[in-house]
Structures are given as C-alpha cells and as structure tokens.
Design a protein around this motif. Sequence first.
Motif, PDB file in Angstrom:
ATOM      1  N   CYS A 158       0.864  -1.180   0.000  1.00 52.02           N
ATOM      2  CA  CYS A 158       0.000   0.000   0.000  1.00 52.02           C
ATOM      3  C   CYS A 158       0.896   1.225   0.000  1.00 52.02           C
ATOM      4  O   CYS A 158       1.910   1.241   0.691  1.00 52.02           O
ATOM      5  N   CYS A 162      -1.636   6.689   4.823  1.00 49.43           N
ATOM      6  CA  CYS A 162      -2.490   7.316   5.827  1.00 49.43           C
ATOM      7  C   CYS A 162      -1.581   7.521   7.045  1.00 49.43           C
ATOM      8  O   CYS A 162      -0.793   6.626   7.370  1.00 49.43           O
ATOM      9  N   TYR A 164      -1.673   7.453  10.201  1.00 45.70           N
ATOM     10  CA  TYR A 164      -1.698   6.586  11.388  1.00 45.70           C
ATOM     11  C   TYR A 164      -1.196   5.181  11.101  1.00 45.70           C
ATOM     12  O   TYR A 164      -1.002   4.381  12.011  1.00 45.70           O
ATOM     13  N   CYS A 165      -1.010   4.837   9.828  1.00 49.70           N
ATOM     14  CA  CYS A 165      -0.956   3.422   9.438  1.00 49.70           C
ATOM     15  C   CYS A 165       0.458   2.904   9.172  1.00 49.70           C
ATOM     16  O   CYS A 165       1.254   3.521   8.466  1.00 49.70           O
ATOM     17  N   GLN A 202      -4.981  -4.467   0.062  1.00 52.51           N
ATOM     18  CA  GLN A 202      -5.098  -3.350   1.000  1.00 52.51           C
ATOM     19  C   GLN A 202      -6.000  -2.280   0.424  1.00 52.51           C
ATOM     20  O   GLN A 202      -6.663  -1.563   1.142  1.00 52.51           O
TER      21      GLN A 202
END
Length: 439
Positions: A158, A162, A164-165, A202
């Motif tokens: 992915c 993002c 947070y990821c 994902q």
Amino acid sequence: MQTKKIYIETYGCQMNFSDSEIVAAVVKEAGHSLCESPKLADVIFVNTCSIRENAELRVRNRIQEFKSLKKKNPDLIIGILGCMAERLKTQLLEEEQFVDIIAGPDAYRDIPHLIGNVESGIKGVNVLLSHEETYSDLNPVRLGSNGVSAFISIMRGCQNFCTYCVVPYTRGKERSRDMLSIVNEATSLFNNGYREITLLGQNVNSYNWQQYTFADLIKAVAQINPLLRVRFATSHPKDMSDALIHTIAALPNICKSVHLPVQSGSTAILNRMHRKYTREAYLERIQTIRKHIPEASITTDIITGFCGETEEDHQTTLSLMETVSFDYAFMFKYSQRPGTQAAKLYADDIPEEVKAKRLQEIIDLQNKLSLKSNRNDIGKIFEVLAEGPSKRSQDYFSGRNSQNKMVIFPARNTKPGDYVNVKVTHCTSASLKGEQCEV
Ligand code: 5AD
Ligand code: SF4
C-alpha cells in the motif's frame, strides 16, 4: 535436508491469513509437511500483525508459550513472519532470543532456505521488501477452509500512507498481480467445489495490471460461472469509481456488500489522517452506491481518538454513522505506531479514558444501527450460500447472504456449497435467522 512438520499460526487481517496459505504452499513445495498443533511441530511460524499495539502484544504473549515448548525441545525452530517481522527486523531477535527466523511479507519464498540455515546453526533473517513479488505462480494451500469460500490475494502493499498506518512500511509498495493468474486460480477453486471468492488487497480499487482495472478484474472473475459469488476487500473511498459501482450493480453474482472504511466523520481529522477525501465526498460516494445498488450493505472501519480529535469531531463521526446507517463497523481506538507520519507530526494527545468513552459511544450506536439494519430484513427472502452446520446445533446450518450477513436456518439435507432461499423471521444485531422457502 530434513523434512519438518510445520505449524502456522496467524494473527491479523484476511491478507495475513491468505499469506499463511502462501507460506504453506512454499514449505510443502520444499518437501515439508504441515501439522495442526504446536506440540507436534518441528517448526512453529507465527504470522504477525502490527496494525495496533495490542496486536503486537498478543503475539509477544503467545510466543512466550512457544518458548516453553522450546525449553523441552531445543531443536524446535520458531519463526516470526509478516508485519511484526518487517517492522522490528533484527531487533526482534535481540528481544526474543529463542526466535530463529524472521521473514517479512515479501520473503516467503526464502523460508525453506532460512530453515536450512537454522539447521546449520545460523539464525535466518530476510526482511527485504520487493517491488515485484506477488507470489502469482504459487498455488496456496487452503488452510482451515470450509471448502466453500476462499480468499485470493490480488495485490500487495500500500502506498497511501495514511498518517496513522504502519502498513506501507511493513508491506511495501503497491503492486498488482497478473490478472490471468487470478482468473485461473478462481476457476480452479470453482472446479474444486468452491462457490465464493473474496478478492483481497489493502486497496483493491487501485488494482492495475496492464490496461486492466479492478472493475475489469472483478467482472472477469464473476464471468467464470454464475454460481460463483465474488466479494472484495478493502476499498478506499478515494478510488471507489463509478465504473466499479456500475459493475457491482450489473452482475448478480458480485455480492452486494461494500466495505468502505471512513475512519472519521470530521474533515479536519480526515485531513490530518491524509485520507484524501472530505466528509462530503465520502457521503457522495455512499449516495452513488445506494442509487445504483439500493440493496447493498455498507460497512466501515472507524478510528476514534486520533491526534487532536475534539469532542466536536467525535460528534461529527457519530452523526456520519447515523446519516449512512452502516450495517456493520469495525471500531478501534487510535494506537500510535512508531515510524508513521502521525507519530512524527502529532502528539497522541487524547487521554486513554476519553478514547475508551468515545469508542464505547461509537460501539453503542453501531449496535443500534446493526440491529435496525437486521430488523429491516425480517420478512425478506435471501439467497444464502450454505457454509456448514451452525456452531450451536447440528440441526441448523449457517451461511451468508449477498450482503454478507450471517443467516441461520434449519438444515434439510443441506450441504455446504448449496444455495438456499431463506425467509428471515428473527434477528439479533449480529445475525439473521429464518426458514427455508421456495421463491
Ligand atoms: N490505530 C488504530 N486503528 C488503526 N487502523 C489502522 N491503523 C490503525 C492505528 N494506528 C485501523 C483502520 C484500518 C483498519 C484495518 O485498522 O481503521 O482501516
Ligand atoms: Fe493503511 Fe491507509 Fe494503506 Fe489502508 S489505505 S493499509 S489504512 S495506509
């Protein structure tokens, strides 16, 4: 080489379960065999998840139990696979000294070699990420399968980042798998009695192989046979194209169920999460889905307590949930992951009690919405794909409708893989119950 009995335990998302099936194929091809219990194993592999701190803690606890097995049997090989292996690399060997093998998500072909190294006394580490690996030529060993539904991984990695990821760091760059190999795998599953396939990635909407998009791919899989159901997970709202929505609407055997993670209902938080859409844009996609596929169920993921989330942001999330009226949701407290942009840019400043309180409010609301959605189905007739006897009683079968809701019904010579029409008579917030009927 000595052949080994290998036990694989999997944590985390469906992608990880699918990866374990690839690992199983790799070790079997190398002449090893699989076993069902860690006590019988020569090699224990734990396929791990890093998405939240709790996921990692669970794995850390579990591998302590394997450590005691190793005390009894010093030849036992213990390997950590997947996202935690990739995130922590050799640090994991220092912290958990009884671990022998560390293999990241793109290094599974190297596992037989890593096992060989351990036999010669060398700990094996391979955490190289690849830009090409899709394991497209391997024939996954279907682990724990009910013989009816199977997962096919269509892409890896992915690069949405993002904030947070951790996934872009543990699974590397996005790459799509050869479409022909996917269609071949699905065809062979269908010929072996499977009736439901979930295409996994994902971010499946950005599938791109040669000139083909995800809409092309799902259509090709659905056209294998009308008796083959097709599902997919996970979608990103920014890539949920009209073409895909039209394809889902047009083909009866593409399941009418869309999982579209929103994460937050507040545009300010979405910006900070780097989700690349606003609350309004998300709601517009939902409207378009509902317009073209009115019978679709819509499910989501929500993170509460992200950095800087105000009470007002939280209320905005609750109001978005009400507006969409999700059929189901996966709901999480924000967990800061080392190395992510959020960890670098923002303070994890929402106190644990506030996160817990907000999460509870979100769960309570979702339970109400799920119950409302299920009550709405009472009296309707659904085509249910029978999976197997229900957990509670052999007299009942369970299966799923196109909307991915679990349906329980009395068995009548029912076999796994049968399509059965069920009229819904009762429900809870988690499942539907009904009677078999003719249409
Ligand atoms: N903290 C909490 N939840 C997270 N997710 C991803 N990263 C985090 C994190 N750091 C959630 C998102 C994603 C789902 C798979 O896990 O909601 O969609
Ligand atoms: Fe993580 Fe975002 Fe990629 Fe999903 S799309 S895996 S949340 S970075």
